[in-house]
Design an enzyme around this catalytic site. Structure first.
Site, short mmCIF file in Angstrom:
data_model
loop_
_atom_site.label_atom_id
_atom_site.label_comp_id
_atom_site.label_asym_id
_atom_site.label_seq_id
_atom_site.Cartn_x
_atom_site.Cartn_y
_atom_site.Cartn_z
N ASN A 13 0.84 -1.20 0.00
CA ASN A 13 0.00 0.00 0.00
C ASN A 13 0.88 1.26 0.00
O ASN A 13 1.82 1.35 0.79
CB ASN A 13 -0.91 -0.01 1.23
CG ASN A 13 -1.82 -1.22 1.23
OD1 ASN A 13 -2.49 -1.51 0.24
ND2 ASN A 13 -1.85 -1.95 2.34
N GLU A 34 8.39 -5.00 -1.27
CA GLU A 34 7.35 -3.96 -1.21
C GLU A 34 7.92 -2.59 -1.56
O GLU A 34 7.23 -1.76 -2.17
CB GLU A 34 6.70 -3.94 0.18
CG GLU A 34 6.16 -5.28 0.67
CD GLU A 34 5.35 -6.03 -0.37
OE1 GLU A 34 4.54 -5.40 -1.07
OE2 GLU A 34 5.53 -7.25 -0.48
#
EC number: 3.4.11.-
Length: 724
Positions: free
Chosen positions: A329, A353
């Site tokens: 995210n 990530e």
């Protein structure tokens, strides 16, 4: 990416009378019911109220849109049965439409709405005209969502800005995971997080739930006193006395990257633009393991691929109920706290990530059929960052470990499996999460690595990827965009027709089933992989006594985690092993492995279970009693239920189910019920671990598994120890 979608039915939506709108044109994304191709989504605003006692989220959504052609009859959004829509309204965009509007938390207007009051979108001062109500209806779409059709005023002009305002509540939504205090580490406050990948966020808020559509967003969230709220955005304000949090995302993102987490979370800075958030008892560990490291990884990525675009890079550690390992995210990586005890896995997962900040978040695959464009490129970038930071040998070891897993998955699925293609055909009704597998990551990585080898210099390929990101940032792309850009950047390769080389055609890379057409040269990691191969060969050699004596001279306690995990995976691949081999392995390694991290322990315990080695079953029990994570429970329960240990599995589950999240509990119930009474193997002799569960197993199990909570749908491979 990604993530389980445990879709469950909720009470039906309340609908208002509506004139039948025309059928929308075919969707470009078969996983989306929306009419996204008819509109431009400029911005979305969310007003949210968290109600943990009711396990409910109340929302007010404002979509700022333009129609791409005159007089569209209806707006179609992706929704879900868990969403109860209370009202829909229209207004022309106010003059200050580009400025995020404030939300007030006040009583709703006329119409059905449950107490306490819903967030309401207030009229902007002087806004003309006022809101007018819209008719809407909700129709079935797939088992993972619904379609929401909102009738629009007939006089809308093309490119004329307008707003659609929706008020709703969401209960029992697959995107929203509510945790009672006892399912957190601190056991003090409730916890909630969302997980939108791939198509779950349509149960969080109505949206164009397709990666092809991106927009900026802002949010206002009201939470109970003492609860910290974070989102995948910049926090712009916080009114502590009211428990209200304001957020704004200035760059366009797809719906699946809108994420929220709330609970007893505390921050600690770990770099000039990074901090970790965790429950207080975990914060010192998280800080000590990541302090200074994240900035080192970000700086390495920037040297390779250009400036980091998202402002802050924060990390929040979630309770073990988080359904995957990590999720990219923007501004706020979600990662499962269980990974903290496995340092090398933590490093790789966070760097992966970080890489998504360029590949996946900035440049996104336009359809779920080409997820490799995010995951394959992110995996390549992750390994370039680890090579720059930790050296080629470590990168080659981690790559060998993952490619081993890829070939293992290929054996399970078969070389002709359609999901082994990079361009997978997504059939209508199939959940895109089911397409998330190691081919997406590792076969995609191998193709990107092959492209890098064609240009002859990794640094030149880094320059290409930097230009590719700069060209396509904040947009969504298809594979042809990447490949056309590659051939344009390297015109000499285009002249050589490298895209048509026999056996290695780009089209074949994309559409052929089976293993990668070429794999990377991992010889730079031989200093780390050779000892693993040698030890494995010793244990599979004859005679056993001589092999065990030689093996005992090798001190695996000094190995890297990936070396030990690779060795145990090789033993798992060879299971069932001769009992005398398992006995010698246990004598040599069991106590040592029991003191290592969970990634090592679960592999040894799977060897124990697959070989029915009863003397070490007490270690299996102790491990399952201490774990609440999918990635450390599902594999063991699956192995336990394929042989003579079903009754042992049932007993352990009966004792531990109260500490498991309901979604995980249902998943394990499904595994146990599938294996119930189906074994044709003779039951083992009673022992201290097995005897307690033998009596009345079938009748007790039926009551436990098929009573109040029936099993849910099967779990996808993607949910077990996979980073999105």
């Amino acid at each position: 990416m990604a993530a389980q979608c445990c879709c469950r039915q909720a009470p039906g939506a309340e609908t208002a009378p509506v004139r039948p709108p025309p059928e929308p044109p075919p969707a470009l994304d078969v996983a989306s019911a929306s009419s996204a191709q008819l509109f431009r989504l400029r911005h979305l605003q969310l007003g949210l109220e968290l109600r943990p006692e009711a396990r409910e989220l109340a929302g007010c959504l404002v979509l700022e849109l333009c129609a791409l052609r005159p007089a569209p009859r209806a707006l179609v959004l992706d929704a879900h049965p868990a969403l109860r829509l209370h009202s829909a309204a229209f207004r022309r965009a106010p003059a200050a439409a580009e400025t995020p509007c404030a939300f007030a938390f006040s009583a709703p207007g006329p119409g059905p709405a449950p107490p306490p009051p819903l967030p309401a979108f207030p009229e902007a001062p002087g806004a003309e005209p006022a809101c007018c109500p819209l008719a809407f209806r909700v129709d079935p779409f797939t088992d993972y969502g619904s379609s929401l059709t909102v009738t629009l005023p007939p006089e809308l002009q093309a490119h004329q800005p307008f707003q659609v305002i929706l008020r709703y509540t969401s209960t029992d939504a697959p995107a929203i995971w509510w945790l009672d205090p006892e399912l957190t580490y601190g056991c003090a406050k409730p916890f909630v997080f969302t997980q939108g990948h791939s198509v779950c966020n349509r149960s969080f808020f109505p949206c164009f739930d397709t990666p092809a559509v991106k927009c900026t967003y802002s949010a206002v969230v009201k939470a109970p006193s003492g609860v910290q709220v974070l989102m995948s955005a910049t926090r712009s304000a916080y009114m502590e006395e009211e428990g209200v949090f304001h957020f704004h995302m200035e760059h366009p993102v797809p719906a699946y990257l809108v994420a929220l987490v709330a609970g007893d979370l505390k921050p600690a800075d770990i770099g000039p633009r990074s901090r970790v958030w965790a429950e207080p008892c975990l914060l010192p560990t998280a800080t000590s393991k990541l302090s200074g490291a994240v900035e080192q990884w970000l700086s390495a990525a920037e040297r390779l691929y250009g400036p980091y675009m998202w402002g802050r890079y924060d990390i929040v550690f979630l309770p073990p109920s988080f359904p995957i390992v990590a999720m990219e995210n923007p501004c706020l990586t979600f990662i499962i706290s269980s990974i903290l005890e496995s340092d090398e896995f933590l490093v790789i997962d966070v760097i992966h990530e970080v890489a998504h900040s360029w590949f996946g978040n900035a440049v996104t695959n336009a359809t779920w059929e080409e997820m490799w464009l995010s995951e394959g490129l992110a995996t390549y970038a992750q390994r370039r960052i680890t090579t720059e930071t930790y050296g080629a040998a470590f990168t080659c070891l981690e790559t060998a470990f993952r490619l081993d897993a890829l070939h293992r998955q290929m054996k399970l699925l078969g070389e002709d499996s359609p999901v082994s293609k990079l361009q997978v055909k997504l059939e209508p009704g199939v959940n895109p999460s089911h397409l998330m597998n190691l081919f997406t990551y590792e076969k995609g990585y191998c193709f990107v690595y092959y492209l890098s080898q064609l240009c002859g210099d990794p640094q030149r390929f880094d320059d290409f990827l930097r230009a590719y990101v700069e060209k396509y940032k904040f947009t969504s792309v298809v594979a042809q965009d990447l490949l056309d850009s590659f051939l344009s950047f390297f015109p000499e390769l285009k002249e050589q027709s490298v895209d048509c080389r026999a056996g290695l055609e780009f089209e074949r890379w994309l559409n052929a089933t089976g293993p990668p057409l070429a794999e990377p040269d991992l010889s730079q990691g031989s200093s780390l992989t050779r000892p693993v191969e040698a030890l494995f060969q010793l244990w599979t050699a004859e005679p056993l006594d001589q092999a065990a004596a030689s093996a005992s001279a090798i001190d695996i306690s000094k190995w890297r985690t990936f070396q030990t995990a690779l060795f145990l995976d090789r033993l798992l691949d060879g299971s069932p092993l001769p009992q005398e081999v398992v006995m010698s392995l246990s004598k040599c390694y069991s106590s040592l492995l029991d003191s290592m991290n969970a990634e090592i322990r679960i592999r040894w315990l799977q060897i124990v279970v697959r070989n029915d080695y009863y003397p070490d079953l007490h270690r299996v029990r102790r491990f399952l009693e201490s774990q609440m994570s999918r990635m450390y429970t599902i594999p063991l329960y699956e192995d336990l239920c394929t042989g003579a240990l079903k009754s042992f599995a049932l007993e352990v589950f009966y004792q531990t189910q109260g500490r498991l999240h309901p979604n995980l509990r249902r998943a394990i119930q499904q595994i146990l019920s599938q294996g119930l009474g189906s074994s044709t193997e003779p039951a083992p002799e009673p022992s201290t671990e097995l005897g307690r569960a033998e009596a009345d197993t079938d009748s007790d199990a039926q009551a436990l598994l098929l009573g109040d909570e029936a099993p849910s749908s099967a779990i996808s491979l993607r949910d077990v120890n996979v980073s999105a």
